[in-house]
Structure formats: structure tokens, C-alpha cells
Design an enzyme around this catalytic site. Structure first.
Site, mmCIF file in Angstrom:
data_model
loop_
_atom_site.group_PDB
_atom_site.id
_atom_site.type_symbol
_atom_site.label_atom_id
_atom_site.label_comp_id
_atom_site.label_asym_id
_atom_site.label_seq_id
_atom_site.Cartn_x
_atom_site.Cartn_y
_atom_site.Cartn_z
ATOM 1 N N CYS A 2 38.576 37.013 1.682
ATOM 2 C CA CYS A 2 38.080 38.312 1.237
ATOM 3 C C CYS A 2 38.636 39.348 2.216
ATOM 4 O O CYS A 2 39.265 39.000 3.209
ATOM 5 C CB CYS A 2 36.562 38.371 1.305
ATOM 6 N N ARG A 27 43.956 40.382 -0.737
ATOM 7 C CA ARG A 27 43.124 39.293 -0.215
ATOM 8 C C ARG A 27 42.092 38.812 -1.239
ATOM 9 O O ARG A 27 41.362 37.857 -0.975
ATOM 10 C CB ARG A 27 42.397 39.752 1.051
ATOM 11 N N TRP A 74 36.766 37.534 -2.821
ATOM 12 C CA TRP A 74 37.447 36.420 -3.481
ATOM 13 C C TRP A 74 36.463 35.273 -3.387
ATOM 14 O O TRP A 74 36.290 34.663 -2.333
ATOM 15 C CB TRP A 74 38.745 36.102 -2.736
ATOM 16 N N ASN A 100 33.796 37.815 5.680
ATOM 17 C CA ASN A 100 34.912 37.036 5.145
ATOM 18 C C ASN A 100 34.890 35.703 5.874
ATOM 19 O O ASN A 100 34.889 35.660 7.102
ATOM 20 C CB ASN A 100 36.228 37.771 5.434
ATOM 21 N N GLU A 480 58.580 18.591 -6.729
ATOM 22 C CA GLU A 480 58.076 19.905 -6.335
ATOM 23 C C GLU A 480 59.147 20.686 -5.557
ATOM 24 O O GLU A 480 59.320 21.888 -5.755
ATOM 25 C CB GLU A 480 56.792 19.735 -5.515
ATOM 26 N N LYS A 484 60.547 24.291 -6.735
ATOM 27 C CA LYS A 484 60.505 25.498 -5.881
ATOM 28 C C LYS A 484 61.892 26.122 -5.798
ATOM 29 O O LYS A 484 62.045 27.326 -5.940
ATOM 30 C CB LYS A 484 60.039 25.169 -4.453
ATOM 31 N N GLU A 487 63.019 27.731 -9.232
ATOM 32 C CA GLU A 487 62.309 28.910 -9.733
ATOM 33 C C GLU A 487 62.562 30.161 -8.904
ATOM 34 O O GLU A 487 62.538 31.259 -9.438
ATOM 35 C CB GLU A 487 60.817 28.647 -9.939
ATOM 36 N N HIS A 503 70.698 4.842 -12.046
ATOM 37 C CA HIS A 503 70.599 4.802 -13.514
ATOM 38 C C HIS A 503 71.140 6.088 -14.136
ATOM 39 O O HIS A 503 70.826 6.396 -15.279
ATOM 40 C CB HIS A 503 69.149 4.541 -13.937
ATOM 41 N N LYS A 602 52.578 34.536 -12.995
ATOM 42 C CA LYS A 602 51.670 33.772 -12.134
ATOM 43 C C LYS A 602 50.683 32.967 -12.960
ATOM 44 O O LYS A 602 50.267 31.889 -12.574
ATOM 45 C CB LYS A 602 50.933 34.736 -11.200
HETATM 46 C C1 F6R Z 1 55.304 26.925 -9.834
HETATM 47 C C2 F6R Z 1 54.072 27.381 -10.437
HETATM 48 C C3 F6R Z 1 53.750 26.944 -11.810
HETATM 49 C C4 F6R Z 1 52.250 26.692 -11.950
HETATM 50 C C5 F6R Z 1 51.894 26.392 -13.420
HETATM 51 C C6 F6R Z 1 50.440 26.051 -13.577
HETATM 52 O O1 F6R Z 1 55.473 27.427 -8.546
HETATM 53 O O2 F6R Z 1 53.344 28.120 -9.843
HETATM 54 O O3 F6R Z 1 54.479 25.813 -12.166
HETATM 55 O O4 F6R Z 1 51.907 25.617 -11.135
HETATM 56 O O5 F6R Z 1 52.209 27.497 -14.202
HETATM 57 O O6 F6R Z 1 49.644 27.120 -13.191
HETATM 58 P P1 F6R Z 1 48.108 26.931 -12.895
HETATM 59 O O7 F6R Z 1 48.008 26.056 -11.685
HETATM 60 O O8 F6R Z 1 47.589 28.303 -12.674
HETATM 61 O O9 F6R Z 1 47.504 26.252 -14.084
#
Ligand code: F6R
Length: 607
Positions: A2, A27, A74, A100, A480, A484, A487, A503, A602
Site C-alpha cells: 500500500c 503501489r 492494495w 502499509n 518461463e 519472458k 514477450e 526429437h 496485463k
Molecule cells: C506473461 C504474463 C501472462 C499472464 C497470463 C495470465 O508475462 O504475464 O502470460 O501470466 O496472461 O494472467 P493472469 O495470471 O492474470 O491470469
């Protein structure tokens, strides 16, 4: 996470508090509030929702004062609501407080205070503190605060005002950020410097276990026993946008560096001697014993955390685990009944596919748990069992700290299942408990490799294809790492189970393709190392992340990034960090819009 602010001086406090809160919205922003001392009374306004809602209420009901505190929330304990918003007040409405952090022992304290007659209006952990201060108040606010803080377990940054002492703000910190801004005949408190940057660049940093008394013309710092402490003044040269990112170039980098704190918060109050306490999860041990199958559904990064979760749960609780990406699960005809447990993992709690899949499984009778970072999000309305990931607001579109928090959440869930079902003994539990407690410091050690990783990024950022390999628990981490990189840098990157190399993917290897190998010292180390050798034999570039220091790895690896030793189940938490940093530095070197990569959102609320 927060944000708190406070102001005392000669100007009107509320506009200053509101401008500070605006700068701290990064925050968290699920609710906000301010309180001021006015005509010998405390007046406060607070509201669920973004700061703009509070702003419009204040337009109709202005609060005029020269001293006040404010908060942007938050949620961690208690859903976003007007009642749960800060500031909180004592029974007599004489003391007001913003906080916080997380008070771990709040349930015990709340019970004690309720027995003494205190009336609580919210579900928050914070409210206990203001009642505790009331309990100890004998005419001196800092003394009451000092006594109350000594009773707390957990983390806090607080600001407190009291109507009987209208010329002061008392603030304190333990494991949550707090800085003091020094003005001319005015002073400020805040969780972070940007809050007061338009008014002053002179700052005093507060350390853990310190209490501050702010008056209009003075700032005095004390230890918890109220012995005075000296602190030098520093001058900040950042611009506002850098300050908001804590001096980091991007939010993503800042969030990567927050991960030690995130793990500390994730564990706070949850690990006991031989049990895991997840307050927001109502399932009993008896319920957990009846489960004969676990289904984990998620998308993207959260799916990778779920893949790791399968290893944890099968290992610790000996229950078969099925994992599926939510967009596939919802169109299957899965076998689900009342003995199934469906776990949805979603940072936002709003991902459309995850939500629908979760609802479908619940409708088929499954027991349910939502692992999410968003208290009050849509997914939390589908179940009474949650594990909140307490990572604070994540602004970078690419998930980093919430992934690590998800791994810890599922690890805790696996331990809980293991204890309930008797598949994990006390000795093993103690080993994991101790290993988990070491993780925040070990993460800090990995973060010290940032410069080395940046140099590696400088060497290879022009490559157009990358491979990521891992086996067992490191396989999802390889996925992962590839996600990263693609993207945020827009480089083609593929993650593979190391054993799958021969394979097909091995055909891609040449001297322009770096292969990043996640290679912790575990039971499959030798096997993965032979895959590295296969890549080397085909002139491929090899970058390894390992904790194996007694091997002449230079022979096989062009670049080696060492991480500390931990129990092999926890190694994904440590090996992920170099991959996040590698992706970040490559993307930055390519001048990408790291925090808002093209085509991504996001929160994906459409199918
Ligand atoms: C990658 C990323 C996305 C999310 C996906 C699920 O860095 O952020 O692949 O993981 O869109 O999002 P949530 O977790 O919000 O359901």
C-alpha cells in the site's frame, strides 16, 4: 503493498496528501482515504475504488486542515470496501492511523482487545494497531506507539495522528518502506520519495525499528525505546518518473528486485512448526484428506507456475495432479467430481479463460482454491478458498514477482496437503521450512549477478533465436525463460524439456543460436548436462544457470551463472531470476518498451 503519506505544515494538507497518493498509486489502488485534524477533532474520508473516487467526494465535502495522513490500499486482509479502507480509528475516535505491511499476530491481538471491550469496524489486520495504541495511550502518542509496536509481529510503515496532540505526526517502520521529506516549516512522510518530490528533495531515510516524531519545524528520530537517533539528510536528484520506479529504469526491473521482499511477505505468518496457516482458505484438513485428484488451470506465466506445482503436490501430497491451460480445459470434457480439487492460478483474478474453466469445474462439484494477487477480483467471488500472493501491484506487463509468489503459494499449498494427508513428516517439513526462510537472502544474492547477466545480454542481444532447456522442475522454468524473452524483446525463443532435444529442436542449433540451460544440481543434472554437450558438439552457444560449482563446467558452457544451493524443490525460485534479468537486459539493449510490450495486456479479460 500500500502507500502511505502524511503532511504537517502551513499549507492546506489535503491537496498535498492527495497529490502524494496519486504518485503512490503504483503501489495499489483498490481504495483510498485521508484523515485530518480539524477544530479539535479527527475528520476522515475514505472510499473503495480508485483515488479519483475519493477526489470527487472531497470536492463536495472539502476537509481543511494543516495536518493529515493518507493511504492508498492494495488489500491483503479484508476485501476492498469503504470499511476496510484506511485510515482506521480507535473506539474513542481520538487516534487515526495508516499502515502499509502485514501484522501477522493480528488475530490474537484482536481477540485480546475485543475481550477488553474494543469494537472493530473492519476485517483488516491494521485496525488492531490503532486499538492497541488507544489501549496504551496515557497522554503521549509516541510512548503509546512504542508500546504497541513492541507487541507486533510482522511488517509495518505507519503514520498516526491524535486529536489530543494536534501538532505532531508519529511514524514508524519495520520491513516496509518509509521516508521523511524535509520542507521549510513543513514536513512529510511517505512510503516512497515521489509522493513529496514536488515539495522537497531533502530526505531522511528511516530504518527498521525506528519511530519518528514530525512537527511543523522539526523531525526527530528514535529507536523503539525512544532513545534519540541521528540521521543525515540526503538530497534526491531523480526526476519524478525515475523516483516512481525507485530509481530503476523500468517497473519490470524494480519488480524483479522486489522479489526477496515478496517471498518474505508470502511466508509471513503462514509457516508454523508443523503446519501451514492460510487464513483466507477455509478448507479443513478433513476436506484435504478426501481429495483424490488435483486439477490446476491457468494461462501463460501462471500456467508455468502451475506446472511446477504439479511436481510439488505429487511429491509432497502423493495426489495425482492434472494441469491444463485454461483455454483448453474449458473446451474439454474433463473428469471432475466432488473429490477433485480445482486450483485456478491467476495474478489478476480476471483472466476470462481461467475464470470460466474454474466456474465449470466448481459446477461439476469440485472443491476449489483461487491463487491470486488481487483481493476482491472476480475469481475470489467464485470460491471461499484463496491463497493471496501478496506481491503488491505489478505494473510491468511481463509477470515477474507474481510468478515467484505463485511458486511459493503452491509450495505452501503442497506442504499443507502433505501435512493433512500424513505424506510429509515433521523432519522433512522442518527442512523445507528452513530452506524457505533462507530464500529471500538467497534471492538477494542472485540479484547481485545482475551486472554479469547484463554483460551476457550485451554479447548475445543481436541473436534472433534462443532455446531454453530444462528437465523435471526446471522444464517449466525453461518455458518461463523463453516466454519472458519473447514477450519483451520480440526475439523468437523456444522452451523445451531437455530430453526432447534430440526429437527435433536439435536441428535448430548452430553457432548463432544461444541455448540457455537451467541446470541445478539435482537427480537429473547429469542427463541435462549431456544435452548441453550435444548442443556444444553442434557449435551452439551455451548459457547455463546452475548451483553446481565442483564441475569444470567451462568446458561445456560459454557462460555460467551461479545461484545458491537450496533444496532441489525450491531451485525454480532461484533459477528463474537470471532468466528474468537476461530477458530484461536483452530487451532493454534492443530498446524495447519493456513495461508495455506491443500487443500485450496485463489482464486478458476476453477469450
Ligand atoms: C506473461 C504474463 C501472462 C499472464 C497470463 C495470465 O508475462 O504475464 O502470460 O501470466 O496472461 O494472467 P493472469 O495470471 O492474470 O491470469
Amino acid at each position: 503493498m500500500c502507500g502511505i503519506v502524511g503532511y504537517i505544515g502551513g499549507r492546506s494538507a489535503v491537496p498535498i496528501l492527495m497529490s502524494g497518493l496519486k504518485r503512490l498509486e503504483y503501489r495499489g489502488y483498490d481504495s483510498a482515504g485521508v484523515s485530518v485534524l480539524k477544530n479539535g477533532d479527527i475528520e476522515q474520508l475514505k472510499a473503495k475504488g480508485k483515488l479519483s473516487i475519493l477526489s470527487s467526494i472531497l470536492k463536495d465535502k472539502p476537509l481543511r486542515s494543516r495536518i493529515g495522513i493518507g493511504h492508498t490500499r492494495w488489500a491483503t486482509h479484508g476485501a476492498p470496501s469503504d470499511e476496510n479502507s484506511h485510515p482506521h480509528m480507535d473506539c474513542k475516535k481520538e487516534i487515526s492511523l495508516v499502515h502499509n505491511g502485514i501484522i501477522e499476530n493480528y488475530l490474537t491481538l484482536r481477540q485480546e482487545l475485543e475481550e477488553k471491550g474494543h469494537k472493530f469496524l473492519s476485517e483488516t489486520d491494521t485496525e488492531v494497531l490503532v486499538h492497541l495504541i488507544e489501549e496504551y495511550y496515557e497522554g503521549n502518542l509516541e510512548q503509546a506507539v512504542s508500546k504497541a509496536l513492541k507487541r507486533l509481529e510482522g511488517s509495518y510503515a505507519i503514520g498516526v495522528i491524535c486529536k489530543k496532540e494536534p501538532g505532531k505526526i508519529v511514524a514508524a517502520r519495520q520491513d516496509s518502506p518509509l521516508v521523511i521529506g524535509l520542507g521549510k516549516n513543513e514536513n512529510f512522510i511517505a512510503s516512497d520519495i515521489p509522493a513529496f518530490l514536488p515539495f522537497t528533495r531533502k530526505v531522511k531515510h528511516i530504518n527498521d525499528g525506528e519511530i519518528v516524531i514530525l512537527k511543523r519545524n522539526s523531525v526527530r528520530i528514535f529507536d523503539l525505546d525512544l532513545n534519540p537517533v541521528e540521521r543525515e539528510v540526503t538530497t534526491v536528484h531523480w526526476d519524478a518518473s525515475m523516483a516512481e520506479k525507485g530509481g530503476y529504469k523500468h517497473f519490470m526491473l524494480k519488480e524483479i528486485f522486489e522479489q526477496p521482499r515478496v517471498v518474505t511477505d508470502m511466508l509471513s505468518g503462514r509457516l508454523k512448526e508443523y503446519s501451514v496457516e492460510i487464513e483466507e482458505m477455509k478448507l479443513t484438513d478433513d476436506d484435504l484428506r478426501k481429495i483424490n485428484k488435483v486439477i490446476i488451470i491457468a494461462c501463460g506465466t501462471a500456467f508455468h507456475a502451475s506446472m511446477v506445482g504439479k511436481y510439488f503436490i505429487e511429491d509432497f501430497a502423493r495426489i495425482p495432479v492434472e494441469i491444463d491451460v485454461a483455454s483448453e480445459f474449458r473446451y474439454r470434457n474433463p473428469v471432475v467430481d466432488e473429490n477433485s480439487l480445482v486450483v485456478a492460478v491467476s495474478q489478476s483474478g480476471e483472466t476470462a479463460d481461467t475464470l470460466v474453466s474454474f466456474k465449470n469445474a466448481i459446477a461439476m462439484g469440485a472443491k476449489s482454491i483461487a491463487v491470486t494477487n488481487m483481493v476482491g477480483s472476480s475469481i475470489t467471488r467464485e470460491t471461499e478458498n484463496m491463497i493471496f500472493t501478496r506481491a503488491g501491484l505489478e505494473i510491468g506487463v511481463a509477470a515477474t514477482k507474481t510468478f515467484i509468489a505463485q511458486l511459493v503459494a503452491i509450495f505452501l499449498l503442497s506442504l499443507k496437503l502433505g501435512v493433512a494427508r500424513g505424506t510429509i513428516d515433521k523432519e522433512k517439513f522442518r527442512e523445507y521450512h528452513e530452506a524457505l526462510l533462507r530464500i529471500p537472502d538467497q534471492l538477494s544474492d542472485v540479484l547481485k549477478k545482475a551486472e554479469q547477466i547484463r554483460n551476457i545480454a550485451r554479447k548475445y542481444y543481436k541473436c534472433d533465436d534462443f532455446l531454453f532447456l530444462g528437465r523435471s522442475l526446471s522444464y517449466p522454468i525453461a518455458l518461463e525463460g523463453a516466454l519472458k524473452l519473447k514477450e519483451i524483446s520480440y526475439i523468437h525463443a523456444e522452451g523445451y524439456a531437455a530430453g526432447e532435444m534430440k526429437h527435433g529442436p536439435i536441428a535448430l542449433i548452430d553457432n548463432l543460436v544461444p541455448t540457455v540451460v537451467v541446470l541445478p544440481r539435482d537427480s537429473v543434472y547429469e542427463k541435462t548436462l549431456s544435452n548441453v554437450k550435444e548442443v556444444r558438439a553442434r557449435s551452439g552457444i551455451t548459457i547455463g544457470i546452475t548451483n553446481k560449482t565442483d564441475d569444470p563446467l567451462d568446458e561445456y558452457l560459454d557462460e555460467t551463472i551461479f545461484v545458491p544451493d537450496t533444496s532441489h524443490q525450491l531451485s525454480p525460485i532461484l533459477t528463474t531470476i537470471p532468466l528474468q534479468l537476461l530477458a530484461y537486459y536483452i530487451a532493454d539493449k534492443r530498446n524495447r518498451d519493456v513495461d508495455q510490450p506491443r500487443n500485450l495486456a496485463k489482464s486478458v479479460t476476453v477469450e
